[in-house]
Design a protein around this motif. Structure first.
Motif, PDB file in Angstrom:
ATOM      1  N   GLY A 116      14.219 -18.199  -9.716  1.00 45.36           N
ATOM      2  CA  GLY A 116      13.330 -18.582  -8.634  1.00 45.36           C
ATOM      3  C   GLY A 116      13.727 -19.866  -7.928  1.00 45.36           C
ATOM      4  N   SER A 117      14.916 -20.389  -8.180  1.00 47.28           N
ATOM      5  CA  SER A 117      15.371 -21.646  -7.577  1.00 47.28           C
ATOM      6  C   SER A 117      16.724 -21.460  -6.909  1.00 47.28           C
ATOM      7  CB  SER A 117      15.521 -22.731  -8.639  1.00 47.28           C
ATOM      8  OG  SER A 117      14.308 -22.956  -9.310  1.00 47.28           O
ATOM      9  N   CYS A 118      17.025 -22.343  -5.960  1.00 45.65           N
ATOM     10  CA  CYS A 118      18.354 -22.392  -5.356  1.00 45.65           C
ATOM     11  C   CYS A 118      19.228 -23.321  -6.196  1.00 45.65           C
ATOM     12  CB  CYS A 118      18.286 -22.930  -3.931  1.00 45.65           C
ATOM     13  SG  CYS A 118      17.282 -21.940  -2.805  1.00 45.65           S
ATOM     14  N   ILE A 119      20.524 -23.082  -6.159  1.00 46.29           N
ATOM     15  CA  ILE A 119      21.439 -23.905  -6.952  1.00 46.29           C
ATOM     16  C   ILE A 119      22.578 -24.436  -6.082  1.00 46.29           C
ATOM     17  CG2 ILE A 119      20.935 -22.807  -9.153  1.00 46.29           C
ATOM     18  CD1 ILE A 119      24.161 -21.886  -7.761  1.00 46.29           C
ATOM     19  N   ALA A 125      40.398 -27.617  -9.349  1.00 47.69           N
ATOM     20  CA  ALA A 125      41.501 -27.299 -10.248  1.00 47.69           C
ATOM     21  C   ALA A 125      42.765 -27.935  -9.678  1.00 47.69           C
ATOM     22  CB  ALA A 125      41.679 -25.792 -10.394  1.00 47.69           C
ATOM     23  N   ASN A 126      43.234 -28.975 -10.367  1.00 49.21           N
ATOM     24  CA  ASN A 126      44.432 -29.690  -9.940  1.00 49.21           C
ATOM     25  C   ASN A 126      44.265 -30.225  -8.530  1.00 49.21           C
ATOM     26  OD1 ASN A 126      46.927 -30.717 -10.651  1.00 49.21           O
ATOM     27  ND2 ASN A 126      48.051 -29.006  -9.778  1.00 49.21           N
ATOM     28  N   SER A 127      43.072 -30.725  -8.240  1.00 53.61           N
ATOM     29  CA  SER A 127      42.735 -31.210  -6.909  1.00 53.61           C
ATOM     30  C   SER A 127      41.815 -32.419  -7.027  1.00 53.61           C
ATOM     31  CB  SER A 127      42.026 -30.101  -6.130  1.00 53.61           C
ATOM     32  OG  SER A 127      41.528 -30.581  -4.913  1.00 53.61           O
ATOM     33  N   SER A 128      41.965 -33.357  -6.121  1.00 54.37           N
ATOM     34  CA  SER A 128      41.069 -34.515  -6.109  1.00 54.37           C
ATOM     35  C   SER A 128      39.812 -34.212  -5.301  1.00 54.37           C
ATOM     36  CB  SER A 128      41.780 -35.734  -5.522  1.00 54.37           C
ATOM     37  OG  SER A 128      42.209 -35.451  -4.200  1.00 54.37           O
ATOM     38  N   TYR A 129      39.742 -33.034  -4.710  1.00 48.59           N
ATOM     39  CA  TYR A 129      38.612 -32.629  -3.887  1.00 48.59           C
ATOM     40  C   TYR A 129      37.814 -31.539  -4.612  1.00 48.59           C
ATOM     41  CZ  TYR A 129      36.037 -30.577  -0.004  1.00 48.59           C
ATOM     42  OH  TYR A 129      35.043 -30.101   0.802  1.00 48.59           O
ATOM     43  N   THR A 130      36.510 -31.762  -4.789  1.00 47.64           N
ATOM     44  CA  THR A 130      35.635 -30.777  -5.413  1.00 47.64           C
ATOM     45  C   THR A 130      34.967 -29.948  -4.326  1.00 47.64           C
ATOM     46  OG1 THR A 130      35.195 -32.297  -7.234  1.00 47.64           O
ATOM     47  CG2 THR A 130      33.682 -30.455  -6.974  1.00 47.64           C
ATOM     48  N   ARG A 131      35.135 -28.632  -4.377  1.00 46.68           N
ATOM     49  CA  ARG A 131      34.468 -27.735  -3.422  1.00 46.68           C
ATOM     50  C   ARG A 131      33.118 -27.345  -3.993  1.00 46.68           C
ATOM     51  NH1 ARG A 131      36.856 -22.756  -1.085  1.00 46.68           N
ATOM     52  NH2 ARG A 131      34.974 -22.996   0.100  1.00 46.68           N
ATOM     53  N   ILE A 132      32.066 -27.513  -3.188  1.00 46.82           N
ATOM     54  CA  ILE A 132      30.703 -27.235  -3.640  1.00 46.82           C
ATOM     55  C   ILE A 132      29.966 -26.428  -2.572  1.00 46.82           C
ATOM     56  CG2 ILE A 132      28.482 -28.245  -4.280  1.00 46.82           C
ATOM     57  CD1 ILE A 132      30.061 -30.689  -5.274  1.00 46.82           C
ATOM     58  N   ASP A 133      29.203 -25.438  -3.001  1.00 46.71           N
ATOM     59  CA  ASP A 133      28.259 -24.734  -2.140  1.00 46.71           C
ATOM     60  C   ASP A 133      26.867 -25.243  -2.503  1.00 46.71           C
ATOM     61  OD1 ASP A 133      30.119 -23.257  -0.814  1.00 46.71           O
ATOM     62  OD2 ASP A 133      29.682 -21.373  -1.819  1.00 46.71           O
ATOM     63  N   TYR A 134      26.102 -25.646  -1.507  1.00 44.55           N
ATOM     64  CA  TYR A 134      24.772 -26.225  -1.715  1.00 44.55           C
ATOM     65  C   TYR A 134      23.682 -25.224  -1.323  1.00 44.55           C
ATOM     66  CZ  TYR A 134      27.150 -30.707  -2.094  1.00 44.55           C
ATOM     67  OH  TYR A 134      27.966 -31.744  -2.488  1.00 44.55           O
ATOM     68  N   GLY A 135      22.636 -25.160  -2.131  1.00 44.81           N
ATOM     69  CA  GLY A 135      21.452 -24.363  -1.803  1.00 44.81           C
ATOM     70  C   GLY A 135      21.735 -22.880  -1.681  1.00 44.81           C
ATOM     71  N   VAL A 136      22.475 -22.320  -2.635  1.00 43.00           N
ATOM     72  CA  VAL A 136      22.840 -20.909  -2.582  1.00 43.00           C
ATOM     73  C   VAL A 136      22.183 -20.117  -3.717  1.00 43.00           C
ATOM     74  CG1 VAL A 136      25.014 -21.338  -1.390  1.00 43.00           C
ATOM     75  CG2 VAL A 136      24.958 -21.321  -3.891  1.00 43.00           C
ATOM     76  N   HIS A 137      22.270 -18.814  -3.604  1.00 47.21           N
ATOM     77  CA  HIS A 137      21.786 -17.877  -4.627  1.00 47.21           C
ATOM     78  C   HIS A 137      20.364 -18.202  -5.074  1.00 47.21           C
ATOM     79  CE1 HIS A 137      25.643 -15.975  -4.588  1.00 47.21           C
ATOM     80  NE2 HIS A 137      26.201 -17.155  -4.711  1.00 47.21           N
ATOM     81  N   CYS A 138      19.487 -18.298  -4.082  1.00 48.72           N
ATOM     82  CA  CYS A 138      18.078 -18.585  -4.348  1.00 48.72           C
ATOM     83  C   CYS A 138      17.393 -17.314  -4.846  1.00 48.72           C
ATOM     84  CB  CYS A 138      17.403 -19.068  -3.078  1.00 48.72           C
ATOM     85  SG  CYS A 138      18.254 -20.477  -2.321  1.00 48.72           S
ATOM     86  N   GLY A 139      16.531 -17.473  -5.825  1.00 48.25           N
ATOM     87  CA  GLY A 139      15.821 -16.279  -6.244  1.00 48.25           C
ATOM     88  C   GLY A 139      15.436 -16.211  -7.626  1.00 48.25           C
TER      89      GLY A 139
END
Length: 139
Positions: A116-119, A125-139
């Motif tokens: 019931g929440s968004c995450i 991986a071998n990167s100084s940059y973290t890829r993030i998706d915000y407010g996805v897969h709500c339910g």
């Protein structure tokens, strides 16, 4: 003239087929979900994160999400991250919401009850940059 044209067409087709074969072999080297979250978890999202892929999984019977980042080059030590938290707007992640370090196979799993929440989820991986998706897969 007709024979020369047929040879040209055959050469073009040969290059196209060779290109497809190279593409197929490159794709097969990409990381795939390794089942690290355990039984009952199915992949509901993923993203490339440098030299690997982060997988978001969900177990519908328990309401838990799980994230794992899998290396494209198993056996090679590299910095990796797996992150998962309830969606919020701040940029600070708690230690319990991520697994970071130098690994040869994968980072994680990181678990979170989120029925019931968004995450927010992501990784590196071998990167100084973290890829993030915000407010996805709500339910």
């Amino acid at each position: 003239m007709r024979m020369r044209r047929l040879c040209s067409i055959a050469a073009t087709l040969g290059l196209a087929v060779a290109g497809l074969a190279v593409s197929a072999s490159t794709a097969s080297a990409a990381a795939s979900y390794n089942g690290a979250c355990g039984s009952g978890y199915g992949v509901i999202g993923s993203k490339y994160v440098g030299d690997g892929r982060t997988f978001l999984t969900y177990n519908s019977s328990t309401g838990y999400n799980c994230v794992v980042t899998v290396s494209d080059t198993p056996g090679v030590a590299m910095y990796m991250e797996a992150r998962l938290r309830l969606h919020r707007t701040d940029t600070v992640w708690k230690a319990s919401e991520m697994d970071t370090g130098t690994y040869t196979q994968y980072a994680g799993p990181v678990y979170l009850y989120a029925k019931g929440s968004c995450i927010d989820y992501g990784g590196a991986a071998n990167s100084s940059y973290t890829r993030i998706d915000y407010g996805v897969h709500c339910g």
